[in-house]
Write a protein that holds these residues in place. Structure first.
Motif, PDB file in Angstrom:
ATOM      1  N   PRO A 217       0.826  -1.220   0.000  1.00  0.00           N
ATOM      2  CA  PRO A 217       0.000   0.000   0.000  1.00  0.00           C
ATOM      3  C   PRO A 217       0.849   1.254   0.000  1.00  0.00           C
ATOM      4  O   PRO A 217       0.698   2.141   0.822  1.00  0.00           O
ATOM      5  CB  PRO A 217      -0.812  -0.145   1.293  1.00  0.00           C
ATOM      6  N   SER A 218       1.759   1.325  -0.938  1.00  0.00           N
ATOM      7  CA  SER A 218       2.697   2.434  -1.034  1.00  0.00           C
ATOM      8  C   SER A 218       2.091   3.554  -1.867  1.00  0.00           C
ATOM      9  O   SER A 218       0.923   3.533  -2.223  1.00  0.00           O
ATOM     10  CB  SER A 218       3.999   1.937  -1.663  1.00  0.00           C
ATOM     11  N   ASN A 219       2.888   4.526  -2.180  1.00  0.00           N
ATOM     12  CA  ASN A 219       2.464   5.620  -3.046  1.00  0.00           C
ATOM     13  C   ASN A 219       3.533   5.810  -4.122  1.00  0.00           C
ATOM     14  O   ASN A 219       4.590   6.380  -3.845  1.00  0.00           O
ATOM     15  CB  ASN A 219       2.276   6.908  -2.253  1.00  0.00           C
ATOM     16  N   PRO A 220       3.325   5.323  -5.361  1.00  0.00           N
ATOM     17  CA  PRO A 220       2.108   4.664  -5.857  1.00  0.00           C
ATOM     18  C   PRO A 220       1.994   3.221  -5.367  1.00  0.00           C
ATOM     19  O   PRO A 220       2.970   2.620  -4.936  1.00  0.00           O
ATOM     20  CB  PRO A 220       2.311   4.699  -7.377  1.00  0.00           C
ATOM     21  N   VAL A 221       0.783   2.669  -5.450  1.00  0.00           N
ATOM     22  CA  VAL A 221       0.528   1.291  -5.035  1.00  0.00           C
ATOM     23  C   VAL A 221       1.243   0.334  -5.986  1.00  0.00           C
ATOM     24  O   VAL A 221       1.227   0.510  -7.197  1.00  0.00           O
ATOM     25  CB  VAL A 221      -0.990   1.004  -5.022  1.00  0.00           C
TER      26      VAL A 221
END
Length: 240
Positions: A217-221
């Motif tokens: 669930p990072s940024n971006p996923v």
């Protein structure tokens, strides 16, 4: 007589500073984008490698198994309790005896849903009702251990993490995961049950579909998806 040497005017200096600033901002943006893409690439490789290792273990277990005792099917609305997905029996014949006087081995895969429903940027994990951060654990035991309700016990003499960062997607979504299901049937298959679903397959040619999604669930996923179909060497064990 010495000639006057003219320097840069203020306008020229400001113009040069502005040009250098624009170039600097552009280079910084390119560097940041390249670094982000490099990080995304490394994360994708990590997820793919983990999935590959896990699937090799699953293939080996299915190949060595003589019976399939339990298949969860599509997961419904679940909490964070560990629930069984699949139970395999090695050196176990159709009458609950053993082959070649060997000790039976029971392999159970269990899933514990994660609690992450937002990304690092605060956005919701998609689709609605999905969660990141789940774990599938592989349990191995020499005893066939069933709980009340004819569910395999998520315990054993030895355990290992089969797969981390597993995404849960509810059956209401267009792609339910994790999925361990008999081909064409979304419900539970269980040799301990006496209902019709327990006898949907005969002993040969049974097909098991497995869908797995891993996600950071990072940024971006960053995520990865795998779909595997297994032809079980001895099918599902059916009691008379």
């Amino acid at each position: 007589m010495m000639k006057n040497k003219k320097g840069f005017t203020l306008t020229e200096i400001l113009l040069a500073v502005m040009i250098v600033g624009i170039i600097g901002v552009a280079l910084a943006a390119l560097t940041t984008a390249a670094s982000r893409e490099s990080g995304v690439g490394r994360s994708k490789v990590l997820l793919r490698n983990n999935l590959s290792i896990a699937l090799r273990q699953l293939r080996r277990d299915i190949k060595e198994s003589s019976r399939v005792l339990y298949v969860r099917g599509t997961l419904g609305s679940i909490g964070t309790d560990e629930i069984p997905l699949l139970m395999l029996g090695k050196n176990v014949d159709q009458g609950d005896g053993t082959f070649y006087s060997s000790n039976p081995v029971y392999i159970t895969y269990c899933f514990e849903r994660g609690g992450l429903n937002t990304t690092t940027s605060g956005a919701a994990v998609l689709p609605s009702g999905a969660y990141d951060g789940g774990v599938i654990t592989r349990y191995e035991s020499n005893a066939e251990n069933w709980t009340s309700g004819n569910l395999p016990s998520c315990s054993g003499t030895s355990s290992s993490k089969f797969l981390n960062n597993v995404k849960y997607m509810p059956p209401s979504s267009s792609y339910a995961a994790p999925l361990f299901a008999v081909r064409g049937v979304s419900g539970t298959y269980n040799v301990k049950d006496s209902g019709s679903l327990a006898k949907i397959r005969k002993n040969l040619g049974s097909v098991l579909d497995v869908n797995l999604v891993t996600e950071l669930p990072s940024n971006p996923v960053v995520n990865d998806v795998t779909e595997e179909t297994f032809i079980l060497p001895n099918g599902f064990g059916i009691k008379n």
